[in-house]
Structures are given as C-alpha cells and as structure tokens.
Motif scaffolding. Structure first.
Motif: not given
Length: 712
Positions: A441-443, A466-474, A478-481
């Motif tokens: 998540x933090x990465x 894509x990449x985050x979903x592929x890695x299973x990170x919801x 913070x990411x949307x921001x």
DNA sequence: ATAGGGTTAG
C-alpha cells in the motif's frame, strides 16, 4: 569440523568444583560424572557449553565403553548441543547413532526449530517414518506445527492437522495450542477459532494465541470479542495475556480499555515483570497519555533497555522529540546499553526535528555499536537523512543495507519523491519489482507521487487501475489523492475535478486542497476559488484553504476578496501560524520568525538580505507584493517580504558557512512564491546549493532552478 | 527411572 577433538580433562574434579550446582559434599565419594544425563540436562538448561562438553568428553573416554552409543546418553547429548545452539554437532551425533528413538528425532527437531531452521524440521518430519519407521507423537506434532507457524507454511500445517486427527493426539493441550497458534500465525483466524471451539479443552495459552493472532493481524474488533469471551470463561490470566491486552489497547488507542486492563492486573496477584511493565509503558504512550507512561516507568524497580526504549518511544509518538532525545543521556548515565530499537527511536526523533547534525552523530555511534546492519536501524537512518534534506546520505545507507524489507524500499522511494527526484523513485521501484520484497500500500503512495512529479499521467493511471489490482492492493484515499495531484499537476484541472466527483471515495480536505493548490499554481483562479469556497463549507477551520483563497484574490488584485477572507478568519478565530524557519550551524539551531528582530545579529542579517535582493533584481527578481497584506503601502510591502523567515535564515546561512557548503533550511509552512523565486536566483548569484524543507516537500535550489519545478 | 513440546514487551 566445528568441534575440536575432545580430550579428557587432567583433573575433572578440580575443574568441576568451580560450578556450585555440581558441588555436593554430602554425596560422599561419587564422581561428578556419576549422573551424566542429569548433568547434560542441567548444562542444556543453563546453556553451559563448557560443562556439557566436559561430560561429552567423559562419556567418550570413560571406562564403561561406548556410552555414547547408548540411546539415552546420545539423546541427552543431542538435546544439550541443540539447546546450546551447536546444531551441526547435534546433527552429527544424530546421524552417527546406530539406533534412534522418537526422542532422538524430537530433540533434534526442537533444536532446528529454535535455531531458526524451521524448514529442516519439516524435512525431518517427513523422513522419520521412512528412515526409522517411527510415528509422530504429541511432542513431534507440537514441534512440527510450531515450525509451520514460524515459517508461515499453512499447507504443511493443515496436513499436520489432518495427521493429528488421524492419530488421535488432538486431545493433548500442547498439540491443540500448537494448532491454534499455527492458524493464528498463518493469518487463518477462522481456523484458529475453529480449533478453539471444536477441540475440547482450553487453557490460558489457547486464548493467548487466539487474541495475539487477532491483534497481530489487525482484527481488533474480533480481538475485543475474544477478550470479552475469555473474561467470562477463563479468569486465570497470565503475563502473556496482559501483554497481549495492553497491545490490543495500544493498537485501538483505547485509553479506557488500557486503564481497565491495568486495573485488573493490579487487582490480581500477578507479578509485574519487566515484559509486562514495558507493555504498560507502551500502551500509555500509544494511547496518548504520556504522564501515566512516565509514572509507571518511574515506579519500576526492574528496568531494562526495553523499558527505556518504550518510554522514549512514548515521548516520540506524542511529539516530544527533545524529551525522547534527552532520555538517552539519562539512560546512559544509568549504564543501560542502547540497542537497535533505541537507535531507531532516537533517529526518528532527530528526523522529526530535522536535526541533521545530531543524526550524523547518532550514525557515528551506530557504526561503532555494531547495529548498523539491522534493518530497523537502516530504515530509520534512511528516513532521518531523507527528512533532514540529505537524500544522498539516505541513498548511501540504502545501498549499504543488506537485508531490506518493504519499509526500506518505501522509505527510499518516497524520500526520492519528496525531494522531487521522480525518475530515481521510479527506477528504484523497478528494482523493487525484481527484488524479493513485494510492493505494498505505502509503496504506491511514493510511486504515484513520483509519477505526479514527472507528469506521467498514463503511467500513474496504469499503476492505480491495473498494477495495484494485479498485486491485490486495494487503492485507498492516499492513492486517489495522488491521482488528483497527478492530473492537476499535468494541467488537467477539469479532469481532476471530474475524477474527484466520479470516484466513490470519501474525499478529505487534503484532497480538495490539492486541487485548490493546483488551481493556484496554474493560475486558474476561477475554478480554484469556486472549489475553495466549497471546501470552506466542508471544513470551516482549515487554515490552508483560507490562505490559498486569499492568495488567489490577491493575485487577481481583488482586494475586496482578500479583506473578506481575512475578516472571516478573524470572525471564526482562525489564526495563521507565524512563519518560522530554522537552520543548524555547527551545533546550534538558529530560529527565525518572520519580521522579528530577536536574533542578536539582526541588523547584519537584514543588511545581508538587502544586499542579496539588490543582487538578484538585475536577474529579473520582482518583489511579489501581492503576497503581502493589501492595506500597506507598496514600499512597505517590499520590506515585509524581505523579512520572511526563510529569507532571514538563508541570508544567515550564507553569512556563517564556508562558500562551498550547502544551506539547509526548515520551514513550518509552505514556502511563499516570493521567497521561492528569490531563493532560486540567490542560489545562482552565490553559487550555492540551498535546500529548504517546507511543510510539504523539499526544494533543492541550484543554479537558478528548483527541484520542484515551480510546482508545490 | 531415563531424553523431547505451545504463548511473551520497545
């Protein structure tokens, strides 16, 4: 060969008489080796390698030949060497035995387990049947399950579970507890609770394992439920229970719960050892009650390095960085040696103060102390250097660190991002993908803000969608921001607003202010003001929004708007923090407050500022008087600008440091436009590197440019 | 009679 050839001692009786527990004057003439099995057991318990080896030597050379061939003696030897950490000797003895029994296997397996070689235990577990035709008993299962626990092998653990049921050994409390612990540690809480509920019998260890597992995995609500159930079913809590419950209270930041547990503990007759007391100090610290943390600590008769570190961490977590650092010298006076955790807390405290000089001193101590290879120390060093403005220092630590965990990578990636080094951040992220550590998540917060710096809109969206979903990170807020920042930084303000309106996320003020700030930087004052007005309705106490709004009115010379905002702020009693900048020169921190003249060298500093501004005017510096209050004469405004704290600090740095030194200034607020353009030109005319850490990021001024590319 | 096992603080 690890072991020297054993030789019989010349006079074993004389040697052994040094050891009190062997000295039995009433036993008449019996040799100290009369009961070698008991001796080996005692040596194993006390980890006394020397005595145990003497016994081994005696067994080899004793007149009763081939004692080491006897299975009891051999098992005792295996147990002894395994307990003392000499696992390879234990293995040799095991391999040399002509006949082994189940205890030979369990002693060796326990040795591997406790020496961190859990996978070897599972290998042996599979071999014991084929090699010696032995079936596991309850001891073997407990060890095998513990090995699955520490190595996270849930598949093997489940196989063991099936095997346990087939063998009918599930009624042994040890085995049941090992099963519960295995499921807990392998993140299968349902499995753990299933075992607790299905198999008959429980004791305090069963509950401890369940609660501890839930707490570690962050299932705090479920942990609370399990605690309530335990409180009604089982009252004989032990130290471990209390430690887990203090940990639970700390994670929930639930001071009331913590106090209740503390009260319950005081009522019971449990003796509060150093483990429990450190957990209490930690709990009060994490629940924000530093006074109680201190009180508990002061009352301790037994302290160790952990209690001290827990107290220091409590001060650090509550923002009392100086107090944390001061405790270190008290601790040293009382002769407690710091360890890797202590250094990590100290570095984090010094990082929060941006005390680069102190951080360097700590780094030197760490090199001498031998803790520099520890991952948590390396991580703290990276964060310290990065937050103190020395990104090269951070990278040096990162390169030298052998064991990197996700915190290591994240710290370096987000460090690069904060310093505006987007390319370095993304390159490092690529390296991380080929390493053994997985991004989390933090990465992606660091990665997405690096994309924002570089204007890589497509890449950023690819990572998010894509990449985050592929890695299973919801993705989270913070990411949307970061995406809002990414779009608006690329000039896509409307897209940014649409993104915010169409993404079902509970946006906070920070996210909206990101958009307002972008409008401000990109001079889209219409959109900026519209959004800022609505943010003010959302949170009428966010100072940042008022300031941005008044700045935008000022940029448009809409003085009526500026007056309106300042009036609103007065009415709502919202105060702008005064601007403060500081820098370290040698061991002294010099603090500058805007428009103050408290510094003893005030007049020389103002003279220097005037001199610098005169030098950069021919290069195109125009005082940005719009940044100053409207109700002042223009000439006066120019004066106000030159008194901004960061200008004073930079000027002082130039006066007091050698001409090749870089200048590092820290500021509590966002750097203002005027100071930013002045600092760029000052870096050019003085040929200096100027690094300013403001409330949001680092600005590296060099040769007339800033690392933030004028977007901050 | 004899050797072996589960939970634990910063």
């Amino acid at each position: 060969m690890a072991m020297p050839t054993p030789r019989p001692p010349r006079n074993p009786r004389a040697l052994l008489s040094y050891v009190p527990f062997l000295f039995k004057p009433n036993r008449g003439s019996s040799s100290p080796f009369a009961d070698p099995i008991k001796l080996l057991k005692k040596s194993a318990e006390t980890k006394n390698l020397r005595i145990g080896k003497l016994v081994h030597a005696h067994l080899i050379t004793s007149t009763q030949a081939s004692k080491t061939q006897d299975v009891f003696h051999a098992n005792s030897l295996i147990n002894f060497y395994a307990k003392c950490g000499d696992i390879s000797i234990a293995r040799q003895l095991f391999d040399q035995m002509s006949e082994r029994n189940i205890v030979s296997w369990s002693a060796l397996m326990a040795g591997y387990l406790h020496n961190g070689l859990a996978l070897e235990v599972l290998v042996l577990f599979k071999q014991m049947f084929s090699v010696d035709n032995l079936r596991p008993n309850e001891y073997i299962f407990a060890i095998a399950l513990a090995s699955c626990s520490v190595s996270g092998r849930i598949e093997e653990g489940k196989q063991c579970h099936g095997y346990v049921l087939k063998s009918g050994l599930e009624f042994h409390q040890y085995v049941k507890n090992a099963l519960i612990h295995m499921y807990s540690r392998c993140s299968d809480v349902e499995g753990a609770i299933w075992v607790l509920n299905t198999l008959p019998g429980y004791d305090v260890v069963s509950y401890n394992s369940v609660i501890n597992g839930l707490v570690e995995l962050g299932y705090l609500k479920e942990a609370l439920e399990a605690t309530a159930r335990m409180a009604s079913e089982y009252k004989a809590w032990d130290n471990v229970t209390y430690i887990s419950l203090f940990g639970l209270s700390a994670r929930l930041k639930d001071l009331n719960l913590g106090k209740q547990v503390h009260g319950q503990m005081l009522k019971s007759d449990l003796d509060c050892d150093v483990f429990v007391s450190s957990a209490i100090v930690d709990m009060y610290g994490k629940c924000g009650n530093i006074l109680n943390a201190r009180k508990v600590f002061d009352c301790l008769q037994d302290r160790n390095v952990v209690s001290w570190t827990a107290l220091m961490a409590a001060y650090f977590q509550n923002g009392c960085f100086e107090e944390a650092l001061n405790l270190f010298s008290v601790m040293e006076v009382e002769d407690f040696m710091p360890n890797e955790y202590t250094f990590a807390v100290l570095l984090n405290s010094s990082a929060s103060l941006s005390a680069l000089r102190l951080g360097d001193l700590l780094h030197a101590r760490i090199k001498k102390s031998g803790f520099k290879g520890h991952t948590i120390v390396g991580n703290a060093l990276i964060i310290m250097y990065s937050k103190s403005g020395n990104i090269k220092g951070a990278n040096k630590v990162f390169s030298d660190l052998i064991f990197r965990d996700s915190v290591t990578w994240n710290a370096m990636i987000s460090g690069y991002s904060h310093h505006g080094l987007g390319k370095e951040a993304l390159d490092l992220f690529q390296d991380m993908l080929t390493s053994v550590v997985s991004p989390n998540y933090v990465t992606f917060i660091g990665v997405l803000s690096a994309c924002a710096h570089l204007g890589l809109v497509q890449e950023g969206l690819y990572y998010l969608n894509h990449l985050m979903r592929k890695m299973g990170i919801e993705p989270g807020l913070e990411h949307y921001t970061c995406i809002v920042g990414l779009l608006s930084r690329a000039g896509l303000l409307d897209e940014a607003e649409n993104f915010m309106r169409s993404t079902p996320v509970k946006w906070d003020v920070i996210a909206w202010r990101t958009l307002v700030n972008a409008c401000h930087v990109l001079r889209n004052y219409g959109l900026g003001k519209r959004i800022a007005e609505s943010v003010m309705l959302m949170d009428p106490h966010d100072v940042g929004t008022y300031i941005l709004l008044s700045n935008m009115y000022a940029k448009e010379s809409r003085w009526d708007g500026v007056v309106k905002i300042w009036k609103l702020m007065r009415e709502r009693n919202i105060k702008k923090e005064p601007g403060v900048s500081w820098l370290e020169i040698r061991n002294i921190t010099h603090v500058f407050v805007s428009e103050d003249n408290k510094h003893p060298e005030s007049s020389q500093i103002y003279e220097k500022v005037g001199e610098l501004l005169a030098k950069i005017k021919p290069l195109g510096y125009v005082p940005n008087i719009a940044a100053v209050l409207h109700d002042v004469e223009d000439e006066q405004k120019e004066n106000y600008l030159s008194y901004h704290s960061e200008k004073l600090a930079i000027a002082y740095g130039l006066m007091k440091t050698p001409s090749e030194a870089s200048i590092r200034v820290i500021k509590n607020l966002r750097m203002c436009d005027d100071c930013h353009s002045a600092a760029k030109l000052i870096s050019k005319v003085t040929n200096r590197v100027i690094i300013v850490r403001d409330a949001n990021r680092f600005h590296h001024f060099q040769d007339g440019c800033c690392s933030c590319a004028d977007y901050w």
